[in-house]
Design a protein around this motif. Structure first.
Motif, PDB file in Angstrom:
ATOM      1  N   ASN A 118      71.854 -46.707  54.255  1.00  9.07           N
ATOM      2  CA  ASN A 118      73.076 -46.272  53.706  1.00  9.07           C
ATOM      3  C   ASN A 118      73.396 -44.869  54.628  1.00  9.07           C
ATOM      4  O   ASN A 118      74.728 -44.600  54.777  1.00  9.07           O
ATOM      5  CB  ASN A 118      73.071 -46.158  52.370  1.00  9.07           C
ATOM      6  N   LEU A 119      72.399 -44.185  54.660  1.00  7.03           N
ATOM      7  CA  LEU A 119      72.533 -42.741  55.372  1.00  7.03           C
ATOM      8  C   LEU A 119      72.262 -42.860  56.849  1.00  7.03           C
ATOM      9  O   LEU A 119      72.427 -41.564  57.512  1.00  7.03           O
ATOM     10  CB  LEU A 119      71.518 -41.678  54.823  1.00  7.03           C
ATOM     11  N   GLY A 120      72.007 -43.779  57.336  1.00  5.45           N
ATOM     12  CA  GLY A 120      71.951 -44.025  58.800  1.00  5.45           C
ATOM     13  C   GLY A 120      70.640 -43.478  59.395  1.00  5.45           C
ATOM     14  O   GLY A 120      70.578 -42.748  60.397  1.00  5.45           O
ATOM     15  N   LEU A 121      69.734 -43.352  58.398  1.00  3.44           N
ATOM     16  CA  LEU A 121      68.366 -42.694  58.854  1.00  3.44           C
ATOM     17  C   LEU A 121      67.261 -43.627  58.867  1.00  3.44           C
ATOM     18  O   LEU A 121      67.183 -44.765  58.555  1.00  3.44           O
ATOM     19  CB  LEU A 121      67.993 -41.705  57.387  1.00  3.44           C
ATOM     20  N   ALA A 122      66.329 -43.357  59.912  1.00  5.72           N
ATOM     21  CA  ALA A 122      65.316 -44.229  60.182  1.00  5.72           C
ATOM     22  C   ALA A 122      64.107 -43.600  59.276  1.00  5.72           C
ATOM     23  O   ALA A 122      63.865 -42.817  58.594  1.00  5.72           O
ATOM     24  CB  ALA A 122      64.609 -43.733  61.796  1.00  5.72           C
ATOM     25  N   VAL A 123      63.049 -44.673  59.252  1.00  6.78           N
ATOM     26  CA  VAL A 123      62.077 -44.417  58.324  1.00  6.78           C
ATOM     27  C   VAL A 123      61.194 -43.373  59.225  1.00  6.78           C
ATOM     28  O   VAL A 123      60.929 -43.383  60.196  1.00  6.78           O
ATOM     29  CB  VAL A 123      61.201 -45.779  58.519  1.00  6.78           C
ATOM     30  N   PRO A 124      60.748 -42.408  58.181  1.00  6.43           N
ATOM     31  CA  PRO A 124      59.872 -41.255  58.720  1.00  6.43           C
ATOM     32  C   PRO A 124      58.553 -41.765  59.365  1.00  6.43           C
ATOM     33  O   PRO A 124      58.009 -42.639  58.662  1.00  6.43           O
ATOM     34  CB  PRO A 124      59.808 -40.611  57.588  1.00  6.43           C
ATOM     35  N   THR A 125      58.463 -41.076  60.318  1.00  4.22           N
ATOM     36  CA  THR A 125      56.786 -41.318  61.098  1.00  4.22           C
ATOM     37  C   THR A 125      56.041 -40.190  61.294  1.00  4.22           C
ATOM     38  O   THR A 125      55.010 -40.138  61.534  1.00  4.22           O
ATOM     39  CB  THR A 125      57.192 -41.970  62.377  1.00  4.22           C
ATOM     40  N   THR A 126      56.638 -39.003  60.693  1.00  2.00           N
ATOM     41  CA  THR A 126      55.942 -37.838  60.720  1.00  2.00           C
ATOM     42  C   THR A 126      56.101 -37.085  59.464  1.00  2.00           C
ATOM     43  O   THR A 126      57.133 -37.144  58.432  1.00  2.00           O
ATOM     44  CB  THR A 126      56.334 -36.773  62.058  1.00  2.00           C
ATOM     45  N   LEU A 127      55.319 -36.153  58.975  1.00  2.00           N
ATOM     46  CA  LEU A 127      55.304 -35.077  57.798  1.00  2.00           C
ATOM     47  C   LEU A 127      56.771 -34.455  58.034  1.00  2.00           C
ATOM     48  O   LEU A 127      57.406 -34.279  56.903  1.00  2.00           O
ATOM     49  CB  LEU A 127      54.142 -34.507  57.787  1.00  2.00           C
ATOM     50  N   ASP A 128      57.119 -33.755  59.104  1.00  2.00           N
ATOM     51  CA  ASP A 128      58.261 -33.149  59.093  1.00  2.00           C
ATOM     52  C   ASP A 128      59.452 -33.990  58.997  1.00  2.00           C
ATOM     53  O   ASP A 128      60.421 -33.579  58.342  1.00  2.00           O
ATOM     54  CB  ASP A 128      58.398 -32.538  60.757  1.00  2.00           C
ATOM     55  N   GLU A 129      59.525 -35.281  59.360  1.00  2.00           N
ATOM     56  CA  GLU A 129      60.414 -36.374  59.141  1.00  2.00           C
ATOM     57  C   GLU A 129      60.459 -36.593  57.694  1.00  2.00           C
ATOM     58  O   GLU A 129      61.894 -36.555  57.162  1.00  2.00           O
ATOM     59  CB  GLU A 129      60.538 -37.607  59.718  1.00  2.00           C
ATOM     60  N   LEU A 130      59.517 -36.638  57.035  1.00  2.00           N
ATOM     61  CA  LEU A 130      59.436 -36.933  55.500  1.00  2.00           C
ATOM     62  C   LEU A 130      59.870 -35.724  54.716  1.00  2.00           C
ATOM     63  O   LEU A 130      60.584 -35.841  53.636  1.00  2.00           O
ATOM     64  CB  LEU A 130      57.965 -37.420  55.087  1.00  2.00           C
ATOM     65  N   ASP A 131      59.623 -34.478  55.418  1.00  2.00           N
ATOM     66  CA  ASP A 131      60.178 -33.218  54.440  1.00  2.00           C
ATOM     67  C   ASP A 131      61.632 -33.254  54.600  1.00  2.00           C
ATOM     68  O   ASP A 131      62.266 -32.975  53.718  1.00  2.00           O
ATOM     69  CB  ASP A 131      59.382 -32.049  55.388  1.00  2.00           C
ATOM     70  N   GLU A 132      62.356 -33.722  55.883  1.00  2.00           N
ATOM     71  CA  GLU A 132      63.589 -33.602  56.133  1.00  2.00           C
ATOM     72  C   GLU A 132      64.396 -34.668  54.899  1.00  2.00           C
ATOM     73  O   GLU A 132      65.371 -34.406  54.292  1.00  2.00           O
ATOM     74  CB  GLU A 132      64.139 -34.379  57.218  1.00  2.00           C
TER      75      GLU A 132
END
Length: 153
Positions: A118-132
């Motif tokens: 829905n938000l056009g986001l990818a599945v996170p693959t790093t801790l930084d992406e998860l934090d975002e």
């Protein structure tokens, strides 16, 4: 669930809400020390010294006969982690039934794929992406709370 359990098992359940983690062990100790308020069932954690005192004082019931009768309980725990029953057992019986057994759905991070899509986001693959993602979700929760406050005025 409470009403269903009460009806099905002919019980009267009073759930005692404990204060935050830091005060909960004190509350449990106070309840266990008062014969008139002592709970029948406790969700126990991180109170090994208190637990040992309760066993020694005869305040807890040995549940090993039930474990022998209802082997599906032991079979379940052994299928998840064969060591879990060892840690629940004592020299003179079993006075606690394991609760927080790690299994695929327990204490696992779940992210809804439809929310990401829905938000056009990818599945996170790093801790930084998860934090975002955490920041994005937090902003959505804040926005929704503001919406509810305005709506309920």
């Amino acid at each position: 669930m409470q009403e269903w359990t009460e009806d099905r098992c002919n019980l009267d359940i009073d759930i005692i809400a404990l204060p935050g983690w830091s005060d909960a062990t004190s509350k449990i100790s106070l309840l266990m020390g008062d014969e008139t308020q002592r709970p029948d069932i406790i969700w126990w954690w991180n109170m090994e010294a208190d637990y040992t005192k309760w066993v020694d004082a005869g305040l807890l019931m040995d549940v090993s006969p039930y474990m022998k009768k209802y082997t599906n309980m032991v079979d379940y725990y052994n299928s998840v982690d064969p060591g879990v029953m060892f840690y629940a057992s004592g020299d003179n019986g079993i006075y606690r039934i394991p609760g927080d057994v790690a299994e695929p759905a327990c204490e696992t991070l779940w992210i809804r794929k439809d929310w990401l899509d829905n938000l056009g986001l990818a599945v996170p693959t790093t801790l930084d992406e998860l934090d975002e993602l955490k920041e994005i979700h937090g902003k959505q929760v804040e926005d929704y709370q503001k919406y509810l406050e305005e709506y309920n005025k």
